[in-house]
Scaffold this active site. Structure first.
Site, PDB file in Angstrom:
ATOM      1  N   ARG A  44       0.822  -1.208   0.000  1.00 21.18           N
ATOM      2  CA  ARG A  44       0.000   0.000   0.000  1.00 21.18           C
ATOM      3  C   ARG A  44       0.860   1.263   0.000  1.00 21.18           C
ATOM      4  O   ARG A  44       0.534   2.252  -0.674  1.00 21.18           O
ATOM      5  CB  ARG A  44      -0.955  -0.008   1.201  1.00 21.18           C
ATOM      6  CG  ARG A  44      -1.984   1.091   1.142  1.00 21.18           C
ATOM      7  CD  ARG A  44      -3.211   0.827   2.024  1.00 21.18           C
ATOM      8  NE  ARG A  44      -4.329   1.633   1.535  1.00 21.18           N
ATOM      9  CZ  ARG A  44      -4.881   2.636   2.220  1.00 21.18           C
ATOM     10  NH1 ARG A  44      -4.459   2.927   3.419  1.00 21.18           N
ATOM     11  NH2 ARG A  44      -5.871   3.323   1.693  1.00 21.18           N
ATOM     12  N   HIS A  48       0.556   4.136  -2.800  1.00 24.84           N
ATOM     13  CA  HIS A  48       0.187   5.528  -2.505  1.00 24.84           C
ATOM     14  C   HIS A  48       1.314   6.504  -2.828  1.00 24.84           C
ATOM     15  O   HIS A  48       1.051   7.670  -3.117  1.00 24.84           O
ATOM     16  CB  HIS A  48      -0.268   5.671  -1.047  1.00 24.84           C
ATOM     17  CG  HIS A  48      -1.688   5.240  -0.848  1.00 24.84           C
ATOM     18  ND1 HIS A  48      -2.506   5.745   0.129  1.00 24.84           N
ATOM     19  CD2 HIS A  48      -2.444   4.350  -1.529  1.00 24.84           C
ATOM     20  CE1 HIS A  48      -3.709   5.176   0.050  1.00 24.84           C
ATOM     21  NE2 HIS A  48      -3.693   4.318  -0.949  1.00 24.84           N
ATOM     22  N   HIS A 171      -6.142  -6.017  -3.682  1.00 28.10           N
ATOM     23  CA  HIS A 171      -6.988  -6.196  -2.501  1.00 28.10           C
ATOM     24  C   HIS A 171      -7.150  -7.661  -2.111  1.00 28.10           C
ATOM     25  O   HIS A 171      -7.907  -7.979  -1.201  1.00 28.10           O
ATOM     26  CB  HIS A 171      -8.337  -5.484  -2.681  1.00 28.10           C
ATOM     27  CG  HIS A 171      -8.239  -3.992  -2.521  1.00 28.10           C
ATOM     28  ND1 HIS A 171      -9.242  -3.126  -2.855  1.00 28.10           N
ATOM     29  CD2 HIS A 171      -7.218  -3.218  -2.052  1.00 28.10           C
ATOM     30  CE1 HIS A 171      -8.848  -1.871  -2.592  1.00 28.10           C
ATOM     31  NE2 HIS A 171      -7.623  -1.916  -2.122  1.00 28.10           N
ATOM     32  N   TRP A 187     -10.403  -8.878   2.723  1.00 33.83           N
ATOM     33  CA  TRP A 187     -11.152  -9.219   1.517  1.00 33.83           C
ATOM     34  C   TRP A 187     -11.265 -10.728   1.300  1.00 33.83           C
ATOM     35  O   TRP A 187     -12.087 -11.180   0.529  1.00 33.83           O
ATOM     36  CB  TRP A 187     -10.498  -8.590   0.293  1.00 33.83           C
ATOM     37  CG  TRP A 187     -10.659  -7.100   0.158  1.00 33.83           C
ATOM     38  CD1 TRP A 187     -11.661  -6.459  -0.506  1.00 33.83           C
ATOM     39  CD2 TRP A 187      -9.809  -6.067   0.652  1.00 33.83           C
ATOM     40  NE1 TRP A 187     -11.472  -5.096  -0.445  1.00 33.83           N
ATOM     41  CE2 TRP A 187     -10.343  -4.825   0.261  1.00 33.83           C
ATOM     42  CE3 TRP A 187      -8.619  -6.061   1.411  1.00 33.83           C
ATOM     43  CZ2 TRP A 187      -9.763  -3.596   0.571  1.00 33.83           C
ATOM     44  CZ3 TRP A 187      -8.033  -4.848   1.727  1.00 33.83           C
ATOM     45  CH2 TRP A 187      -8.604  -3.632   1.317  1.00 33.83           C
TER      46      TRP A 187
END
Ligand code: CCH
Length: 285
Positions: A44, A48, A171, A187
């Site tokens: 992540r 980002h 995800h 998930w």
């Protein structure tokens, strides 16, 4: 001749493999976190850092590592990513010659490989920039929104429909945290193993709106323990997206190949590389 001055240190592939190995070893040792791995939050961070890219102005992207500074570190979308940046600090101390921007993206590539994902060929060349290069808030996707928002945000980075869907397949990894995004849960049942489970569950499970006081999210009807974000569900509503969800749900090899290609592209957005060659790192045993 011991008296001759040494030139500047020019790291080779072997030096970057040592950085990879140090990150992999730290991932293997530091298991007292979340589902047992910092890998998802490293993915992540790399995303980002890179996903702020704007193709029109050439601003943002992984070059610069400006998330070290406020205001970017305080952008709502980046909540929780200090954990990932701090995880990589001892690696930076051990290999001070690597830029933060190379280190963060290498961390993401390493995490994908170590969590049983595809090979992520990677090349160095990012240079850290100062606070003036911070991107404005709002460039990263908002999970409460719909398919049009996904297409807007990811087209600004330069991706097509197929690439957008492949990327969101990350995800498969990790979970949502109420104290970071407000959303809650993983998930799938193996959040530390890279797989096409995100797509299989999205396509095959029945999803219902979760009954709680938090933001709108969805729960699988079979166990009530898994989650989907509104933006994840939006991949089923849009025809241009849905056909790729179905392709990836059916064929893990196709997903692995297409994810690798697009993740490589993501990590390189806006970076003025001096070399064409990418390194393929050996995954740990
Ligand atoms: Fe994501 N993501 N993401 N995501 N994401 C969250 C967590 C992870 C969106 C929203 C969220 C990508 C695309 C999108 C990961 C990788 C990628 C969370 C929970 C939200 C919200 C954060 C929390 O609470 O900790 C939205 C919206 C989009 C696009 O529409 C893409 C692209 C990637 C990578 C290629 C990973 C991994 C996580 C798990 C992090 C963790 O800490 O476990």
């Amino acid at each position: 001749d011991s008296s001759s001055p040494k030139g500047p240190f020019v790291p080779t592939q072997a030096d970057y493999q040592k950085v990879y190995d140090a990150i992999a070893a730290r991932l293997a040792n530091e298991t007292d976190y979340d589902d047992g791995s910092y890998g998802p939050v490293l993915v992540r961070l790399a995303w980002h850092a890179s996903g702020t890219y704007d193709k029109e102005t050439g601003t943002g992207g992984s070059n610069g590592a400006t998330m070290r500074f406020a205001p970017e570190s305080d952008h709502g979308a980046n909540a929780g990513l200090k954990t990932a940046r701090d995880f990589l600090e001892p690696i930076k101390a051990q290999f001070p010659w690597i830029s933060y921007s190379d280190l963060w993206t290498l961390g993401g590539a390493c995490a994908i490989q170590e969590l049983s994902g595809p090979t992520i060929p990677w090349r160095p060349g990012r240079e850290d920039r100062d606070v003036a290069a911070c991107t404005p808030d709002g460039r990263l996707p908002d999970a409460a929104k719909d398919h049009r928002h996904i297409r807007d945000v990811f087209s600004r980075m330069g991706f097509d429909d197929r690439e957008m869907v492949a990327l969101i397949g990350a995800h498969a990894l990790g979970r949502c945290h109420t104290d970071r995004s407000g959303f809650d849960g993983p998930w799938n049942f193996s959040p530390t193993v890279f797989s096409n489970e995100f797509f299989r569950l999205l396509a095959e499970e029945k999803w219902a709106q979760k009954k709680w006081n938090g933001p709108t999210q969805f729960t699988d009807k079979t166990t009530g323990t898994l989650m989907m974000l509104p933006t994840d569900m939006a991949l089923l509503k849009d025809k241009g997206f849905k056909k790729h969800v179905e392709r990836y749900a059916k064929d893990s090899d196709v997903f692995f190949k297409e994810f690798s290609d697009v993740f490589v592209k993501l990590l390189e957005l806006g970076v003025p590389f001096k070399t064409e060659d990418r390194f393929v790192f050996k995954t740990s045993e």
